[in-house]
Design an enzyme around this catalytic site. Structure first.
Site, PDB file in Angstrom:
ATOM      1  N   LYS A 154       0.247 -10.565  -0.118  1.00 45.72           N
ATOM      2  CA  LYS A 154       0.521 -10.693   1.325  1.00 45.72           C
ATOM      3  C   LYS A 154       1.735 -11.596   1.588  1.00 45.72           C
ATOM      4  O   LYS A 154       2.647 -11.214   2.321  1.00 45.72           O
ATOM      5  CB  LYS A 154      -0.726 -11.262   2.033  1.00 45.72           C
ATOM      6  CG  LYS A 154      -1.909 -10.296   2.044  1.00 45.72           C
ATOM      7  CD  LYS A 154      -3.117 -10.888   2.713  1.00 45.72           C
ATOM      8  CE  LYS A 154      -3.872 -11.899   1.896  1.00 45.72           C
ATOM      9  NZ  LYS A 154      -4.453 -11.408   0.644  1.00 45.72           N
ATOM     10  N   THR A 232       5.210 -22.630  -3.013  1.00 48.07           N
ATOM     11  CA  THR A 232       4.290 -22.888  -1.888  1.00 48.07           C
ATOM     12  C   THR A 232       2.904 -22.389  -2.249  1.00 48.07           C
ATOM     13  O   THR A 232       2.057 -22.222  -1.373  1.00 48.07           O
ATOM     14  CB  THR A 232       4.754 -22.172  -0.593  1.00 48.07           C
ATOM     15  OG1 THR A 232       4.853 -20.768  -0.874  1.00 48.07           O
ATOM     16  CG2 THR A 232       6.079 -22.695  -0.082  1.00 48.07           C
ATOM     17  N   SER A 233       2.652 -22.149  -3.545  1.00 47.90           N
ATOM     18  CA  SER A 233       1.402 -21.495  -3.921  1.00 47.90           C
ATOM     19  C   SER A 233       0.352 -22.503  -4.402  1.00 47.90           C
ATOM     20  O   SER A 233      -0.543 -22.877  -3.642  1.00 47.90           O
ATOM     21  CB  SER A 233       1.699 -20.436  -4.978  1.00 47.90           C
ATOM     22  OG  SER A 233       0.704 -19.458  -4.938  1.00 47.90           O
ATOM     23  N   ARG A 234       0.440 -22.932  -5.629  1.00 49.56           N
ATOM     24  CA  ARG A 234      -0.453 -23.968  -6.158  1.00 49.56           C
ATOM     25  C   ARG A 234       0.361 -24.835  -7.119  1.00 49.56           C
ATOM     26  O   ARG A 234       1.161 -24.316  -7.911  1.00 49.56           O
ATOM     27  CB  ARG A 234      -1.650 -23.357  -6.901  1.00 49.56           C
ATOM     28  CG  ARG A 234      -2.750 -22.806  -6.003  1.00 49.56           C
ATOM     29  CD  ARG A 234      -3.505 -23.900  -5.236  1.00 49.56           C
ATOM     30  NE  ARG A 234      -4.532 -23.373  -4.348  1.00 49.56           N
ATOM     31  CZ  ARG A 234      -4.362 -23.081  -3.057  1.00 49.56           C
ATOM     32  NH1 ARG A 234      -3.175 -23.257  -2.496  1.00 49.56           N
ATOM     33  NH2 ARG A 234      -5.363 -22.638  -2.319  1.00 49.56           N
ATOM     34  N   GLU A 263      -1.990 -33.156  -6.296  1.00 52.52           N
ATOM     35  CA  GLU A 263      -1.893 -33.421  -4.857  1.00 52.52           C
ATOM     36  C   GLU A 263      -3.173 -33.958  -4.241  1.00 52.52           C
ATOM     37  O   GLU A 263      -3.134 -34.617  -3.192  1.00 52.52           O
ATOM     38  CB  GLU A 263      -1.445 -32.164  -4.108  1.00 52.52           C
ATOM     39  CG  GLU A 263      -2.476 -31.048  -4.087  1.00 52.52           C
ATOM     40  CD  GLU A 263      -2.038 -29.859  -3.238  1.00 52.52           C
ATOM     41  OE1 GLU A 263      -0.920 -29.371  -3.430  1.00 52.52           O
ATOM     42  OE2 GLU A 263      -2.841 -29.436  -2.376  1.00 52.52           O
ATOM     43  N   HIS A 295       1.560 -29.799   1.460  1.00 52.23           N
ATOM     44  CA  HIS A 295       0.630 -28.671   1.657  1.00 52.23           C
ATOM     45  C   HIS A 295       0.492 -28.343   3.150  1.00 52.23           C
ATOM     46  O   HIS A 295      -0.615 -28.291   3.694  1.00 52.23           O
ATOM     47  CB  HIS A 295      -0.742 -28.977   1.026  1.00 52.23           C
ATOM     48  CG  HIS A 295      -1.452 -27.728   0.593  1.00 52.23           C
ATOM     49  ND1 HIS A 295      -2.107 -27.619  -0.607  1.00 52.23           N
ATOM     50  CD2 HIS A 295      -1.622 -26.527   1.198  1.00 52.23           C
ATOM     51  CE1 HIS A 295      -2.652 -26.420  -0.724  1.00 52.23           C
ATOM     52  NE2 HIS A 295      -2.353 -25.737   0.372  1.00 52.23           N
ATOM     53  N   GLN A 296       1.634 -28.105   3.777  1.00 56.91           N
ATOM     54  CA  GLN A 296       1.623 -27.806   5.205  1.00 56.91           C
ATOM     55  C   GLN A 296       2.069 -26.374   5.510  1.00 56.91           C
ATOM     56  O   GLN A 296       2.178 -25.998   6.680  1.00 56.91           O
ATOM     57  CB  GLN A 296       2.531 -28.789   5.964  1.00 56.91           C
ATOM     58  CG  GLN A 296       4.030 -28.586   5.703  1.00 56.91           C
ATOM     59  CD  GLN A 296       4.912 -29.443   6.588  1.00 56.91           C
ATOM     60  OE1 GLN A 296       5.156 -30.606   6.308  1.00 56.91           O
ATOM     61  NE2 GLN A 296       5.396 -28.858   7.687  1.00 56.91           N
TER      62      GLN A 296
END
Ligand code: NAD
Length: 334
Positions: A154, A232-234, A263, A295-296
């Protein structure tokens, strides 16, 4: 249903309370994370509602089950923090929100790309100090550059659509091909080819045993010198120490991350008055060509609204004994 909501921030309270106005569950908000020490707070609650850093491991689940909890409601997509086998053994149902902000995350990745490329994070500070020099702010046109997208589900697909709009060439790697990405002109290649030919690499696959430290020293050797790396995933998709070496040598020209392997010790809290003990993280913050957000990427009004709505729809399904499409069971991989 009586629901103990853990890891509550003011924004969770606002969006969950608004969505609950029609369903009228009894929500009790707790600020601490759920873990084996705080599970006692949920005594007598048939449901707990948790987020990405709550530790829903076997001991915590046993404590919850012994005090009447039968439902774990994740208000996120990832479930690597839940011991699904233990939940199943204890008769606890687990539900999640599989998709809530693919546009928000993809748009945030684009924000990191644009900021790093045009040094907007540096220009912001300079101009506020009356420094209007352009030295060090040279960027490049995105037009006709190549972006390599790893994971074309997605979020990866939406990123491809946006970058196509900038006139970028799209390379892709995934264990499954997405015909919509191919229809955009995206070309699937093996990882070494993607690494060697991409000016920007953006990671959008889940964290699994196969993808853990996907970007390691060996991968960094294969990438185009000066590459921009976006995650931006993990956090654990990249070996941060290897990336620091890549930044020091110049092989990695830019790094934009919204996630970090360690994190959970840092993100979502105000630590501005604390001494941060994580030296790897602190080293990352010293590079001028590194941009970190906490993580925004998911954090849009639309996402919080969708999370709240889906959370209560999931609770209603379980409460009324209906099959819940968002239930997760032990055999499904995270
Ligand atoms: P998705 O399930 O729609 O897409 C993931 C894609 O990765 C799939 O096409 C899948 O086939 C592919 N994939 C699986 N294993 C792979 C492998 N070994 N190599 C390459 N590709 C592989 O998921 P999505 O909604 O696009 O989300 C992607 C990731 O974004 C999530 O896993 C999550 O970790 C992360 N995420 C981050 C935030 C944030 O706020 N930063 C928010 C939501 C999601």
């Amino acid at each position: 249903m009586k629901v103990a909501v853990f890891s509550t921030k003011a924004y969770d309270r606002k969006f969950l309370s608004a969505a609950n106005s029609s369903t009228q569950h009894e929500l009790v908000f707790f600020e601490p994370r759920l873990n084996r020490d705080t599970a006692i707070l949920a005594a007598g609650f048939p449901a707990v509602c948790v987020f990405v850093h709550d530790q829903v491991d076997a001991p915590t689940l046993e404590l919850l089950a012994s005090r009447g909890t039968r439902l774990v409601v994740l208000r996120c997509a990832g479930f690597n923090n839940v011991d699904l086998q233990a939940a199943a053994d204890l008769g606890i149902t687990v539900v999640r929100v599989p998709a809530y902000s693919p546009y928000g995350v993809a748009e945030h990745a684009v924000g990191l790309i644009l900021s790093l490329n045009r040094k907007i994070h540096r220009a912001y500070n300079r101009v506020r100090e009356g420094n209007f020099s352009l030295d060090g702010l040279l960027g490049f046109n995105l037009h006709e550059r190549t972006i390599g997208i790893v994971g074309t589900g997605k979020i990866g697909l939406i990123l491809g659509q946006i970058m196509k709009g900038f006139g970028c060439n799209l390379l892709a790697y995934d264990v499954y091909r997405n015909p919509e990405l191919e229809a955009l002109g995206g070309k699937y290649v093996e990882l070494p080819e993607l690494f060697a030919n991409s000016d920007i690499i953006s990671l959008h696959c889940p964290l699994t045993a196969e993808t853990h430290h996907l970007i390691n020293a060996e991968a960094i050797e294969q990438i185009k010198s000066g590459v921009m790396l976006i995650n931006t995933s993990r956090g654990a998709l990249i070996d941060t120490q290897a990336v620091i070496e890549g930044l020091k040598s110049g092989k990695i020209g830019y790094l934009g991350v919204d996630v970090y392997e360690q994190e959970s010790e840092l993100f979502f809290e105000d630590l501005s008055g604390a001494i941060i003990q994580d030296d790897i993280f602190q080293r990352l913050t010293t590079f001028p060509n590194v941009l970190i957000t906490g993580h925004q990427a998911f954090f849009t009004a639309e996402a919080l609204h969708n999370i709240a709505e889906t959370t209560f729809a999931n609770i209603a399904d379980v409460e009324h004994g209906r099959p819940c499409a968002n239930e997760i069971r032990a055999q499904v991989s995270a």
